[in-house]
Design a protein around this motif. Sequence first.
Motif: not given
Length: 420
Positions: A264-271, A196-203, A214-220
């Motif tokens: 895995g999931f999330g930011l990978s801008n440097y692999y 289970l996950t929670s928090g910021c999801g931007e990346q 991911t930008n503040r959850g959209g309409r919901r």
Amino acid sequence: MSGKRPVKRSKDNEKKQDEESKKIKISHSSHGVNSGIVLTLGQGDVGQLGLGDNILERKKPALVKGLPEKIVQVEAGGMHTVCLGQTGSVYTFGCNDEGALGRDTSQDGSEMVPSRVLLDEHVVQVSAGDSHTAALTESGQVYIWGSFRDSNGVIGLLEAMKTSSLPQEVPLDVPIVKIVSGNDHLAMLSLDGDILTSGCGEQGQLGRIAECFTNRGGRRGLERLLTPKILRLKSKGGRKVKFCDVFCGAYCTFAISKEGHVYGFGLSNYYQLGTPGTTSCYLAHKLTAFKNSKKSWARFSGGQHHTLCLDSDGKAHSLGRAEYGRLGLGEGATEKSTPTVIQGLPVITDVACGASVSYAISKDGRAFAWGMGTNFQLSTGNEEDEWSPIQMTGQQLENRKVLSISSGGQHTVLLVADYE
């Protein structure tokens, strides 16, 4: 019809069942067992070193004296520190601007010395992010305090835009066995093997939110992000993937399935996620970079732009951004998209990352460090970057073995014990 009335659960029965459900005692290999004393080093201008308001910088590990008992786990947040005592009590010190300490710090200087969080539960694990802290109890409940943030500021904790300076119980339907924090997200492993996950999801670090939401959850709204939800992931055979472990980088998450596959999931801008490209991964997927029939993976730790991983043979590997030496692969090293063995280390039992620094603990209890030297987190006594692992030194490390290590934005915390 028999004419019998349905049996109603009495309040006494409900209370009994609730009490029985709380009797469950969870366990996981990540829970601290060995106890020791706490050392800190680096920058501490907001009290994260726990050495009082007179000592705001340490170039060598220094003893934190204000703790009333032996400690079994240490966690460095962005600018605060969390210690778990062997009795199940939680102690914090450092920046409390958004409630990350979970206690009253109105008295002048009280944030700079360790003090207990008033939580009437026996805690078995803690985690810390940039401005939040979480605690897992022996019955599988999770408490959290502080706040999550995104690129625009505070987003809340359990409710939209609502932070908490005191522990709040996370509403969950299942017992949790492990918790781990990224900079601004929380990942929880359930007794049933769900994540289970929670928090910021931007990346993409939540692994369950499409990029468009991911930008503040959209309409919901923010509820979509702040309410813990299970990852829905199925294998090729259509069966639901179950997990045995989970780890966080600053902006990404790694998970090991019960079959031994790495997701895995999330930011990978440097692999740093081990993906073929540098785009963020918003949904969990199997990482082929970690597929190797000759070994299995035991640990992961992620900094801002790099990852350390430990295999079953006790070898440490690194991938991601190479600047400042954080990969430990020697001068001239370039970014790596696949796990690369770090040379010159003995058999390793654990790895840890700060924002731009790296650590490894050997089987015989020595700590090794490399990466950016700017904040004095490497114990070298100077600000030079280290491109290859060096053994950490200092008077407080003499004749002591390192049990664990954790690193924040500008400081590092070690749990050590005397050699027997």
